[in-house]
Motif scaffolding. Structure first.
Motif, PDB file in Angstrom:
ATOM      1  N   UNK A  38      36.377  21.291  48.886  1.00  0.00           N
ATOM      2  CA  UNK A  38      36.716  20.388  47.781  1.00  0.00           C
ATOM      3  C   UNK A  38      35.704  20.458  46.657  1.00  0.00           C
ATOM      4  N   UNK A  39      34.412  20.532  46.999  1.00  0.00           N
ATOM      5  CA  UNK A  39      33.379  20.631  45.970  1.00  0.00           C
ATOM      6  C   UNK A  39      33.443  21.979  45.251  1.00  0.00           C
ATOM      7  N   UNK A  40      33.787  23.051  45.982  1.00  0.00           N
ATOM      8  CA  UNK A  40      33.953  24.354  45.341  1.00  0.00           C
ATOM      9  C   UNK A  40      35.095  24.305  44.329  1.00  0.00           C
ATOM     10  N   UNK A  41      36.189  23.640  44.701  1.00  0.00           N
ATOM     11  CA  UNK A  41      37.315  23.494  43.774  1.00  0.00           C
ATOM     12  C   UNK A  41      36.913  22.681  42.547  1.00  0.00           C
ATOM     13  N   UNK A  42      36.167  21.609  42.771  1.00  0.00           N
ATOM     14  CA  UNK A  42      35.724  20.775  41.658  1.00  0.00           C
ATOM     15  C   UNK A  42      34.737  21.509  40.759  1.00  0.00           C
ATOM     16  N   UNK A  43      33.902  22.363  41.349  1.00  0.00           N
ATOM     17  CA  UNK A  43      32.952  23.130  40.542  1.00  0.00           C
ATOM     18  C   UNK A  43      33.702  23.990  39.530  1.00  0.00           C
ATOM     19  N   UNK A  44      34.804  24.599  39.968  1.00  0.00           N
ATOM     20  CA  UNK A  44      35.600  25.408  39.037  1.00  0.00           C
ATOM     21  C   UNK A  44      36.299  24.525  38.005  1.00  0.00           C
ATOM     22  N   UNK A  45      36.868  23.397  38.478  1.00  0.00           N
ATOM     23  CA  UNK A  45      37.647  22.539  37.589  1.00  0.00           C
ATOM     24  C   UNK A  45      36.787  21.855  36.527  1.00  0.00           C
ATOM     25  N   UNK A  46      35.565  21.483  36.879  1.00  0.00           N
ATOM     26  CA  UNK A  46      34.705  20.753  35.945  1.00  0.00           C
ATOM     27  C   UNK A  46      33.771  21.663  35.160  1.00  0.00           C
ATOM     28  N   UNK A  47      33.729  22.957  35.513  1.00  0.00           N
ATOM     29  CA  UNK A  47      32.808  23.866  34.846  1.00  0.00           C
ATOM     30  C   UNK A  47      31.364  23.609  35.230  1.00  0.00           C
ATOM     31  N   UNK A  48      31.139  23.157  36.465  1.00  0.00           N
ATOM     32  CA  UNK A  48      29.778  22.846  36.920  1.00  0.00           C
ATOM     33  C   UNK A  48      28.937  24.115  36.993  1.00  0.00           C
ATOM     34  N   UNK A  49      27.654  23.967  36.689  1.00  0.00           N
ATOM     35  CA  UNK A  49      26.712  25.074  36.784  1.00  0.00           C
ATOM     36  C   UNK A  49      25.934  25.055  38.096  1.00  0.00           C
ATOM     37  N   UNK A  50      26.005  23.935  38.813  1.00  0.00           N
ATOM     38  CA  UNK A  50      25.239  23.772  40.049  1.00  0.00           C
ATOM     39  C   UNK A  50      25.894  22.690  40.890  1.00  0.00           C
ATOM     40  N   UNK A  51      25.977  22.919  42.209  1.00  0.00           N
ATOM     41  CA  UNK A  51      26.474  21.908  43.141  1.00  0.00           C
ATOM     42  C   UNK A  51      25.305  21.441  44.004  1.00  0.00           C
ATOM     43  N   UNK A  52      25.161  20.124  44.163  1.00  0.00           N
ATOM     44  CA  UNK A  52      24.037  19.557  44.905  1.00  0.00           C
ATOM     45  C   UNK A  52      24.562  18.728  46.069  1.00  0.00           C
ATOM     46  N   UNK A  53      24.004  18.946  47.264  1.00  0.00           N
ATOM     47  CA  UNK A  53      24.368  18.149  48.437  1.00  0.00           C
ATOM     48  C   UNK A  53      23.108  17.823  49.234  1.00  0.00           C
TER      49      UNK A  53
END
Length: 304
Positions: free
Chosen positions: A96-111
């Motif tokens: 889900x976070x990978x999908x959101x990274x593409x949808x929001x144009x994120x440059x970095x995912x943090x968990x």
């Protein structure tokens, strides 16, 4: 390395707070916008009685909204961070976070880190594991307990370097991040000795290896030194953990690692050494995606 939008997954547990604390620190120091997301299970695929379906969907939305409200309370009073809150249905939180990274144009995912790990260290959760094999953008992992001991700012970025085009590209990205944060860059290479008792021949071989890797560090540091201060270190030990323990770490340290060269292009993919570094590092770690060789070569030609 571009840092304009940071995405973090949040759940109302200590690991969610740890990831949020790291994401806020990165967003604040880089001036990036922050997206706080809760990935929740989707509604049933097989339709049931209309009333039951509607109640279940309402329950899922209410739970997700409550989670985001908790995140909003934790961010209250931090006017220097611009945040938006989203919910996303997906059975796997990492997917889900990978999908959101593409949808929001994120440059970095943090968990955050899994709850079973030691305090101050990173232990991979199922969410992190999914991200570290599929994310299209870099992934940052916060150690357990980071929210309670997060520094006011980053002090330095350390790159775990091993000679190769993937790591050379990682150094260039890390140098850009160091310039954004306004911190120095440190390049380290690990030289591991066997578990047996060292002898004269082995000592001589290790010394030659140290000289070679130090020459590699000096060569790769020439470019970044034009824009930021760069320190070089060769760390020795019986294993990755003892090598990392042989040096000093700033309170606001962050480690960056390249993805394995065996992984898929434009994806984060964790290699064996990177996994050991993640588990032994006493600070947050960012894993960078693998970049196609053609793109790395283009960057070298542009640099020249």
């Amino acid at each position: 390395m571009k840092l304009e939008r940071i995405l973090t997954g949040f759940i109302p547990e200590p690991r969610g707070r740890d990831g949020l604390a790291l994401a806020v620190l990165i967003a604040r120091q880089s001036g990036a916008a922050l997206t706080v997301a809760n990935v929740h299970p989707p509604a049933w695929e097989t339709p049931g009685p209309g009333k039951v379906d509607a109640e279940w969907r309402t329950y899922l939305r209410e739970q997700a909204q409550h989670t985001l409200d908790v995140a909003g309370e934790l961010l209250a009073g931090q006017e220097d961070v611009s945040a938006e809150f989203v919910m996303h249905p997906q059975r796997g939180s990492g997917r889900g976070l990978s999908e959101l990274a593409r949808a929001t144009g994120a440059d970095l995912v943090v968990v955050g880190s899994a709850p079973r790990g030691a305090r101050g260290r990173i232990s991979l959760s199922s969410t992190a594991d999914q991200l570290l094999h599929a994310s299209p953008v870099p992934v940052a992992l916060a150690p357990k307990g980071y929210a309670a001991s997060a520094p006011a700012a980053f002090d330095r970025i350390t790159v775990a370097y091993r000679r190769g085009p993937g790591c050379d590209h990682a150094v260039r990205l890390a140098a850009k991040a160091a310039a954004i944060f306004g911190v120095p860059l440190r390049l380290v290479t690990l030289v591991l000795r066997g578990g047996g008792r060292p002898g004269r021949v082995e000592d001589a071989m290790l010394e030659r290896l140290r000289e070679q890797v130090l020459a590699d560090l000096r060569a790769v540091a020439r470019g970044p030194r034009r824009s930021t201060h760069v320190d070089l270190e060769v760390l020795s030990g019986r294993d990755v953990a003892s090598a990392l323990a042989s040096t000093s770490w700033f309170p606001g340290e962050m480690v960056m690692c390249a993805s394995s060269e065996e992984g898929p292009l434009r994806r984060v993919f964790l290699g064996d050494t990177s996994l050991k570094i993640i588990r032994a590092a006493p600070c947050p770690v960012i894993i960078l995606p693998r970049v196609p060789a053609m793109e790395r070569t283009r960057a070298v030609h542009l640099k020249r």
